[in-house]
Design a protein around this motif. Structure first.
Motif, PDB file in Angstrom:
ATOM      1  N   ILE A 128      -6.047  11.914   5.199  1.00 16.66           N
ATOM      2  CA  ILE A 128      -5.196  10.840   4.694  1.00 16.66           C
ATOM      3  C   ILE A 128      -5.954  10.043   3.637  1.00 16.66           C
ATOM      4  O   ILE A 128      -7.188  10.019   3.626  1.00 16.66           O
ATOM      5  CB  ILE A 128      -4.731   9.887   5.820  1.00 16.66           C
ATOM      6  N   ILE A 129      -5.192   9.407   2.774  1.00 13.68           N
ATOM      7  CA  ILE A 129      -5.761   8.476   1.796  1.00 13.68           C
ATOM      8  C   ILE A 129      -4.721   7.411   1.523  1.00 13.68           C
ATOM      9  O   ILE A 129      -3.514   7.692   1.556  1.00 13.68           O
ATOM     10  CB  ILE A 129      -6.204   9.191   0.495  1.00 13.68           C
ATOM     11  N   ASP A 130      -5.174   6.187   1.336  1.00 17.95           N
ATOM     12  CA  ASP A 130      -4.234   5.131   0.986  1.00 17.95           C
ATOM     13  C   ASP A 130      -4.756   4.341  -0.198  1.00 17.95           C
ATOM     14  O   ASP A 130      -5.957   4.323  -0.480  1.00 17.95           O
ATOM     15  CB  ASP A 130      -3.926   4.222   2.175  1.00 17.95           C
ATOM     16  N   MET A 131      -3.824   3.723  -0.891  1.00 19.06           N
ATOM     17  CA  MET A 131      -4.121   2.910  -2.069  1.00 19.06           C
ATOM     18  C   MET A 131      -3.471   1.561  -1.869  1.00 19.06           C
ATOM     19  O   MET A 131      -2.249   1.477  -1.695  1.00 19.06           O
ATOM     20  CB  MET A 131      -3.551   3.598  -3.317  1.00 19.06           C
ATOM     21  N   ARG A 132      -4.297   0.521  -1.844  1.00 20.61           N
ATOM     22  CA  ARG A 132      -3.798  -0.850  -1.696  1.00 20.61           C
ATOM     23  C   ARG A 132      -3.680  -1.461  -3.096  1.00 20.61           C
ATOM     24  O   ARG A 132      -4.612  -1.357  -3.895  1.00 20.61           O
ATOM     25  CB  ARG A 132      -4.735  -1.657  -0.810  1.00 20.61           C
ATOM     26  N   ILE A 133      -2.549  -2.095  -3.356  1.00 20.66           N
ATOM     27  CA  ILE A 133      -2.245  -2.597  -4.685  1.00 20.66           C
ATOM     28  C   ILE A 133      -2.489  -4.106  -4.746  1.00 20.66           C
ATOM     29  O   ILE A 133      -1.926  -4.861  -3.959  1.00 20.66           O
ATOM     30  CB  ILE A 133      -0.769  -2.306  -5.055  1.00 20.66           C
ATOM     31  N   ALA A 162       0.820  -1.213   0.000  1.00 20.75           N
ATOM     32  CA  ALA A 162       0.000   0.000   0.000  1.00 20.75           C
ATOM     33  C   ALA A 162       0.852   1.260   0.000  1.00 20.75           C
ATOM     34  O   ALA A 162       1.983   1.261   0.489  1.00 20.75           O
ATOM     35  CB  ALA A 162      -0.922   0.002   1.220  1.00 20.75           C
ATOM     36  N   TYR A 163       0.273   2.296  -0.538  1.00 25.76           N
ATOM     37  CA  TYR A 163       0.805   3.655  -0.475  1.00 25.76           C
ATOM     38  C   TYR A 163      -0.065   4.433   0.502  1.00 25.76           C
ATOM     39  O   TYR A 163      -1.294   4.420   0.368  1.00 25.76           O
ATOM     40  CB  TYR A 163       0.711   4.345  -1.836  1.00 25.76           C
ATOM     41  N   ILE A 164       0.545   5.139   1.450  1.00 26.22           N
ATOM     42  CA  ILE A 164      -0.176   5.950   2.419  1.00 26.22           C
ATOM     43  C   ILE A 164       0.200   7.416   2.173  1.00 26.22           C
ATOM     44  O   ILE A 164       1.382   7.764   2.201  1.00 26.22           O
ATOM     45  CB  ILE A 164       0.190   5.590   3.880  1.00 26.22           C
TER      46      ILE A 164
END
Length: 151
Positions: free
Chosen positions: A50-55, A34-36
């Motif tokens: 905040i936002i995160d992207m799980r790959i 993930a990117y946080i």
């Protein structure tokens, strides 16, 4: 596991997503990498959320989703979560993820409205399995939205 790509700073000219950390996958816990990001007003270091992207996809992403976000209370009502989602889709597309899942609690009306604003399609309200980490924290159900990403 995927190689981390260079998505350290993303912006739409109104808000900036500034990478705080990259998290590696943890198969034992069901985590994908993930990117946080912290969300800031453009050209400001003031954090507004905040936002995160799980790959990638696994059994857990259907419950936690690929994108998670939270806007600090004093900045809510400005569509910053929807704007941040539109910005972070660049990360998903960078990994050839053309459909992503976003989940939220059924009673979280602002988050459900965010999903609708970005064009995500409501799929279902899902019962969390009793052994799921989120269930163990007290959450029993999740609304599941699917967002088809276009360039």
């Amino acid at each position: 596991m995927h190689k981390f790509n260079d998505f350290d700073y993303l912006t739409d000219g109104e808000i900036d997503l500034i990478l705080e950390k990259k998290l590696g996958a943890d198969a034992a816990k069901g985590y994908v990498q993930a990117y946080i990001y912290k969300i800031c007003l453009h050209d400001s270091k003031e954090k507004i959320g905040i936002i995160d992207m799980r790959i990638g996809h696994n059994d857990n992403t259907k419950y936690v989703g690929h994108i998670g976000y939270e806007i600090d209370e004093k900045y809510r009502g400005n569509n910053f979560a929807a704007k941040a989602c539109r910005i972070i889709k660049e990360v998903a597309l960078g990994y050839q993820m053309y459909k992503v899942i976003i989940t939220c609690n059924p009673e979280n009306i602002p988050s459900r409205k965010t999903c609708e604003k970005i064009g995500a399609k409501f799929i279902e309200i899902l019962d969390l399995p009793p052994d799921n980490e989120i269930y163990l924290r007290g959450e029993k159900k999740k609304c599941v939205y699917e967002w088809t990403l276009n360039n």
